[in-house]
Scaffold this motif. Structure first.
Motif, PDB file in Angstrom:
ATOM      1  N   SER A  22       0.912  -1.193  -0.162  1.00  0.00           N
ATOM      2  CA  SER A  22      -0.022  -0.015   0.036  1.00  0.00           C
ATOM      3  C   SER A  22       0.756   1.371   0.044  1.00  0.00           C
ATOM      4  O   SER A  22       2.032   1.214   0.102  1.00  0.00           O
ATOM      5  N   ARG A  23       0.307   2.300  -0.327  1.00  0.00           N
ATOM      6  CA  ARG A  23       0.877   3.422  -0.422  1.00  0.00           C
ATOM      7  C   ARG A  23       1.586   3.912   1.148  1.00  0.00           C
ATOM      8  O   ARG A  23       2.845   4.343   1.005  1.00  0.00           O
ATOM      9  N   ALA A  24       0.982   3.741   2.103  1.00  0.00           N
ATOM     10  CA  ALA A  24       1.380   4.156   3.268  1.00  0.00           C
ATOM     11  C   ALA A  24       2.534   3.131   3.843  1.00  0.00           C
ATOM     12  O   ALA A  24       3.444   3.486   4.338  1.00  0.00           O
ATOM     13  N   GLU A  25       2.336   1.730   3.423  1.00  0.00           N
ATOM     14  CA  GLU A  25       3.433   0.878   3.655  1.00  0.00           C
ATOM     15  C   GLU A  25       4.731   1.087   3.022  1.00  0.00           C
ATOM     16  O   GLU A  25       5.705   0.958   3.470  1.00  0.00           O
ATOM     17  N   ALA A  26       4.699   1.722   1.701  1.00  0.00           N
ATOM     18  CA  ALA A  26       5.819   1.707   0.935  1.00  0.00           C
ATOM     19  C   ALA A  26       6.656   2.965   1.723  1.00  0.00           C
ATOM     20  O   ALA A  26       7.877   2.667   1.500  1.00  0.00           O
ATOM     21  N   ALA A  27       6.223   3.941   2.028  1.00  0.00           N
ATOM     22  CA  ALA A  27       7.029   4.917   2.444  1.00  0.00           C
ATOM     23  C   ALA A  27       7.546   4.519   3.979  1.00  0.00           C
ATOM     24  O   ALA A  27       8.475   5.083   4.185  1.00  0.00           O
ATOM     25  N   SER A  28       7.164   3.542   4.668  1.00  0.00           N
ATOM     26  CA  SER A  28       7.421   3.304   6.024  1.00  0.00           C
ATOM     27  C   SER A  28       8.545   2.031   6.044  1.00  0.00           C
ATOM     28  O   SER A  28       9.039   1.549   6.867  1.00  0.00           O
ATOM     29  N   LYS A  29       8.925   1.500   4.780  1.00  0.00           N
ATOM     30  CA  LYS A  29      10.048   0.512   4.672  1.00  0.00           C
ATOM     31  C   LYS A  29      11.269   1.086   4.775  1.00  0.00           C
ATOM     32  O   LYS A  29      11.869   1.592   3.737  1.00  0.00           O
ATOM     33  N   ASP A  32      17.047   0.525   7.527  1.00  0.00           N
ATOM     34  CA  ASP A  32      17.721   0.332   8.978  1.00  0.00           C
ATOM     35  C   ASP A  32      16.796   0.231  10.147  1.00  0.00           C
ATOM     36  O   ASP A  32      15.808   0.983  10.412  1.00  0.00           O
ATOM     37  N   PRO A  33      16.930  -1.119  10.775  1.00  0.00           N
ATOM     38  CA  PRO A  33      15.605  -1.378  11.920  1.00  0.00           C
ATOM     39  C   PRO A  33      15.574  -0.089  13.023  1.00  0.00           C
ATOM     40  O   PRO A  33      14.529   0.020  13.317  1.00  0.00           O
ATOM     41  N   ALA A  34      16.624   0.617  13.130  1.00  0.00           N
ATOM     42  CA  ALA A  34      16.260   1.756  14.077  1.00  0.00           C
ATOM     43  C   ALA A  34      15.458   2.739  13.616  1.00  0.00           C
ATOM     44  O   ALA A  34      14.747   3.647  14.424  1.00  0.00           O
ATOM     45  N   TRP A  35      15.284   3.043  12.327  1.00  0.00           N
ATOM     46  CA  TRP A  35      14.317   3.794  11.847  1.00  0.00           C
ATOM     47  C   TRP A  35      12.927   3.209  11.285  1.00  0.00           C
ATOM     48  O   TRP A  35      12.003   3.867  10.660  1.00  0.00           O
ATOM     49  N   GLN A  36      12.442   2.066  11.733  1.00  0.00           N
ATOM     50  CA  GLN A  36      11.387   1.338  11.412  1.00  0.00           C
ATOM     51  C   GLN A  36      10.309   1.925  12.536  1.00  0.00           C
ATOM     52  O   GLN A  36       9.721   1.459  13.574  1.00  0.00           O
ATOM     53  N   LEU A  37       9.838   3.218  12.523  1.00  0.00           N
ATOM     54  CA  LEU A  37       9.111   3.839  13.522  1.00  0.00           C
ATOM     55  C   LEU A  37       7.621   3.737  13.128  1.00  0.00           C
ATOM     56  O   LEU A  37       7.114   3.507  12.082  1.00  0.00           O
ATOM     57  N   SER A  38       6.548   3.917  14.278  1.00  0.00           N
ATOM     58  CA  SER A  38       5.326   3.891  14.164  1.00  0.00           C
ATOM     59  C   SER A  38       4.982   5.280  13.213  1.00  0.00           C
ATOM     60  O   SER A  38       5.608   6.254  13.539  1.00  0.00           O
ATOM     61  N   GLU A  39       3.635   5.290  12.715  1.00  0.00           N
ATOM     62  CA  GLU A  39       3.202   6.452  12.142  1.00  0.00           C
ATOM     63  C   GLU A  39       2.898   7.509  13.105  1.00  0.00           C
ATOM     64  O   GLU A  39       3.246   8.579  12.881  1.00  0.00           O
ATOM     65  N   ALA A  40       2.754   7.253  14.333  1.00  0.00           N
ATOM     66  CA  ALA A  40       2.659   8.233  15.568  1.00  0.00           C
ATOM     67  C   ALA A  40       3.863   8.708  15.861  1.00  0.00           C
ATOM     68  O   ALA A  40       3.945  10.025  16.126  1.00  0.00           O
ATOM     69  N   SER A  41       4.728   7.976  15.795  1.00  0.00           N
ATOM     70  CA  SER A  41       6.127   8.718  16.027  1.00  0.00           C
ATOM     71  C   SER A  41       6.624   9.429  14.953  1.00  0.00           C
ATOM     72  O   SER A  41       7.143  10.461  15.317  1.00  0.00           O
ATOM     73  N   TYR A  51       5.694  15.270   6.803  1.00  0.00           N
ATOM     74  CA  TYR A  51       5.079  14.042   6.894  1.00  0.00           C
ATOM     75  C   TYR A  51       4.090  13.546   5.675  1.00  0.00           C
ATOM     76  O   TYR A  51       4.476  12.392   5.026  1.00  0.00           O
ATOM     77  N   ASN A  52       3.493  14.292   5.159  1.00  0.00           N
ATOM     78  CA  ASN A  52       2.797  14.122   3.666  1.00  0.00           C
ATOM     79  C   ASN A  52       3.852  13.662   2.780  1.00  0.00           C
ATOM     80  O   ASN A  52       3.339  12.672   1.924  1.00  0.00           O
ATOM     81  N   VAL A  53       4.819  14.285   2.360  1.00  0.00           N
ATOM     82  CA  VAL A  53       5.934  13.579   1.307  1.00  0.00           C
ATOM     83  C   VAL A  53       6.527  12.357   1.896  1.00  0.00           C
ATOM     84  O   VAL A  53       6.553  11.399   1.163  1.00  0.00           O
ATOM     85  N   LEU A  54       7.155  12.581   3.201  1.00  0.00           N
ATOM     86  CA  LEU A  54       8.316  11.563   3.596  1.00  0.00           C
ATOM     87  C   LEU A  54       7.371  10.186   3.923  1.00  0.00           C
ATOM     88  O   LEU A  54       7.743   9.094   3.413  1.00  0.00           O
ATOM     89  N   ARG A  55       6.181  10.529   4.343  1.00  0.00           N
ATOM     90  CA  ARG A  55       5.433   9.124   4.763  1.00  0.00           C
ATOM     91  C   ARG A  55       4.375   8.625   4.197  1.00  0.00           C
ATOM     92  O   ARG A  55       3.723   7.411   3.997  1.00  0.00           O
ATOM     93  N   GLN A  56       3.559   9.742   3.537  1.00  0.00           N
ATOM     94  CA  GLN A  56       2.288   9.286   2.464  1.00  0.00           C
ATOM     95  C   GLN A  56       2.832   9.474   1.109  1.00  0.00           C
ATOM     96  O   GLN A  56       2.042   9.437   0.417  1.00  0.00           O
TER      97      GLN A  56
END
Length: 160
Positions: A22-29, A32-41, A51-56
């Motif tokens: 999905s679009r949201a999942e693609a940006a969160s991959k 580096d495991p240290a940067w696998q943050l929650s969307e709330a973080s 946030y709109n550009v980097l995560r969405q």
């Protein structure tokens, strides 16, 4: 619904269908495991535009970023995790309204195919945190012939 929004929605759906992401999942991959943050973080860490550009995987309006006219020597880093992505030596004026570069720094970005506008394009993300940066095109200057068209909201600039 405006035609562009319809095309983006259709392209996102097709891209998710073909890639299984999905679009949201693609940006969160993040690689580096240290940067696998929650969307709330991520929402706490970033301003709304970043946030709109980097995560969405959003796109800022052309000519809206102050980094488009940044001319000092320095380094452009990911606004999400501060990984160096581009040297100011590779920046050029593309006339597109977004900061453009002809070459990224080594180990800064990762690419994938993007179907958001139905026609496949090469999208690139920060290698470390997975934040969406922009798209790469084959109409840039020598020596690479590439144009890394970046969202200014996805970058910070470090002079020097």
């Amino acid at each position: 619904m405006p035609r562009r929004n319809l095309l983006v929605a259709l392209g996102s759906s097709l891209g998710a269908f073909f890639t299984g992401v999905s679009r949201a999942e693609a940006a969160s991959k993040a690689q580096d495991p240290a940067w696998q943050l929650s969307e709330a973080s991520w929402k706490k860490r970033l301003n709304p535009a970043a946030y709109n550009v980097l995560r969405q995987e959003g796109t800022e309006r052309p000519f809206s970023s102050p980094l488009n006219s940044e001319k000092r020597p320095g380094t452009f880093v990911c606004a999400g995790c501060a990984l160096p992505l581009f040297s100011s030596k590779a920046k050029y004026e593309s006339g597109t309204g977004w900061p453009s570069f002809w070459q990224p720094l080594p180990n800064g970005i990762a690419t994938k195919v993007d179907f958001k506008l139905i026609v496949p394009r090469t999208e690139y993300h920060c290698r470390r945190c997975g934040g969406h940066q922009g798209h790469v095109f084959d109409d840039g200057p020598k020596p690479s012939g590439k144009r890394y068209c970046n969202n200014g909201a996805a970058l910070n600039f470090i002079p020097g």
